[in-house]
Design a protein around this motif. Structure first.
Motif, PDB file in Angstrom:
ATOM      1  N   VAL A 281      15.268 -18.112  21.130  1.00  0.00           N
ATOM      2  CA  VAL A 281      15.803 -19.380  21.637  1.00  0.00           C
ATOM      3  C   VAL A 281      14.663 -20.279  22.105  1.00  0.00           C
ATOM      4  N   PHE A 282      13.642 -19.695  22.710  1.00  0.00           N
ATOM      5  CA  PHE A 282      12.515 -20.482  23.205  1.00  0.00           C
ATOM      6  C   PHE A 282      11.754 -21.145  22.049  1.00  0.00           C
ATOM      7  N   GLU A 283      11.552 -20.377  20.969  1.00  0.00           N
ATOM      8  CA  GLU A 283      10.890 -20.946  19.791  1.00  0.00           C
ATOM      9  C   GLU A 283      11.746 -22.059  19.185  1.00  0.00           C
ATOM     10  N   PHE A 284      13.051 -21.823  19.104  1.00  0.00           N
ATOM     11  CA  PHE A 284      13.965 -22.812  18.529  1.00  0.00           C
ATOM     12  C   PHE A 284      13.922 -24.121  19.319  1.00  0.00           C
ATOM     13  N   VAL A 285      14.008 -24.015  20.647  1.00  0.00           N
ATOM     14  CA  VAL A 285      13.967 -25.217  21.495  1.00  0.00           C
ATOM     15  C   VAL A 285      12.627 -25.934  21.349  1.00  0.00           C
ATOM     16  N   ALA A 286      11.535 -25.163  21.269  1.00  0.00           N
ATOM     17  CA  ALA A 286      10.206 -25.767  21.123  1.00  0.00           C
ATOM     18  C   ALA A 286      10.095 -26.529  19.808  1.00  0.00           C
ATOM     19  N   ARG A 287      10.650 -25.951  18.732  1.00  0.00           N
ATOM     20  CA  ARG A 287      10.606 -26.622  17.429  1.00  0.00           C
ATOM     21  C   ARG A 287      11.438 -27.906  17.447  1.00  0.00           C
ATOM     22  N   VAL A 288      12.628 -27.836  18.049  1.00  0.00           N
ATOM     23  CA  VAL A 288      13.478 -29.022  18.137  1.00  0.00           C
ATOM     24  C   VAL A 288      12.761 -30.129  18.909  1.00  0.00           C
ATOM     25  N   LYS A 289      12.167 -29.779  20.047  1.00  0.00           N
ATOM     26  CA  LYS A 289      11.457 -30.771  20.853  1.00  0.00           C
ATOM     27  C   LYS A 289      10.292 -31.383  20.080  1.00  0.00           C
ATOM     28  N   ALA A 290       9.560 -30.551  19.336  1.00  0.00           N
ATOM     29  CA  ALA A 290       8.413 -31.043  18.569  1.00  0.00           C
ATOM     30  C   ALA A 290       8.860 -32.037  17.501  1.00  0.00           C
ATOM     31  N   HIS A 291       9.941 -31.712  16.786  1.00  0.00           N
ATOM     32  CA  HIS A 291      10.437 -32.607  15.740  1.00  0.00           C
ATOM     33  C   HIS A 291      10.973 -33.903  16.343  1.00  0.00           C
ATOM     34  N   LEU A 292      11.687 -33.805  17.456  1.00  0.00           N
ATOM     35  CA  LEU A 292      12.215 -35.009  18.109  1.00  0.00           C
ATOM     36  C   LEU A 292      11.080 -35.907  18.591  1.00  0.00           C
ATOM     37  N   ARG A 293      10.046 -35.283  19.165  1.00  0.00           N
ATOM     38  CA  ARG A 293       8.916 -36.064  19.668  1.00  0.00           C
ATOM     39  C   ARG A 293       8.252 -36.841  18.539  1.00  0.00           C
TER      40      ARG A 293
END
Length: 197
Positions: free
Chosen positions: A68-80
């Motif tokens: 879940v932590f990796e998933f959230v980090a990837r989502v945040k990176a793409h959104l940024r």
């Protein structure tokens, strides 16, 4: 498929295994009108599945089960990166509003690319890769450097992601994608912006 306005969304998380329609087909239809980031979720682990997904327009490919932590980090990176793309903020090259190379003109303020006056639609990742090359016209980038710069993650030896996105970008900007002049391959090293001609 239900129509939606791109203005209402910033990112799509799409499962490949959908009950009524294949997720890849959904993505293909989305890519006809939208360049927003698409993250594919799948239980398929084969490299060929990843290459197909990326080739059809995915920006990332997450295999189940995942952290879940990796998933959230990837989502945040793409959104940024997507928000940078659409607001005109340019963290890599904040001084320039328009970047020109040969027949290509990248308007950072409006996030548009034209070639000989004709608009070319790019996905967020394609835009970021091209902007990276235009920001450092004399630099040779390894696949690892491109991956770390654009995806913001540690390179894990998977070159397919970078190669597929470079191939898709070339198919849009090159006159002859099999003989690229805008993004050149430096054999044994990586890629660089083609020399001015």
């Amino acid at each position: 498929m239900h129509q939606f306005s791109q203005n209402n969304f910033h990112l799509i998380i799409l499962d490949i295994m959908l009950p009524q329609i294949d997720g890849l087909e959904v993505m293909r239809r989305i890519r006809e009108t939208s360049t927003m980031p698409i993250l594919l979720l799948t239980a398929k682990r084969e490299d060929t599945d990843k290459v197909i997904g990326l080739g059809l327009g995915a920006d990332d490919y997450i295999v189940k089960p995942f952290s879940v932590f990796e998933f959230v980090a990837r989502v945040k990176a793409h959104l940024r990166r997507y928000l940078y793309f659409h607001t005109g903020e340019d963290p890599m090259h904040s001084g320039k509003k328009i970047m020109v190379h040969k027949d290509l003109k990248l308007d950072v303020e409006n996030c548009t690319l034209t070639k000989r006056g004709e608009k070319i639609d790019l996905t967020a990742k394609e835009y970021q890769i091209l902007k990276l090359f235009l920001s450092y016209p004399n630099k040779v980038f390894t696949k690892e450097q491109i991956f770390n710069q654009i995806w913001g993650e540690e390179f894990i030896g998977d070159e397919n992601t970078v190669m597929v996105h470079i191939s898709r970008l070339r198919s849009k900007i090159e006159d002859q994608p099999d003989k690229p002049k805008y993004i050149r391959t430096v054999w044994g090293l990586g890629y660089k912006l083609g020399d001015e001609a």
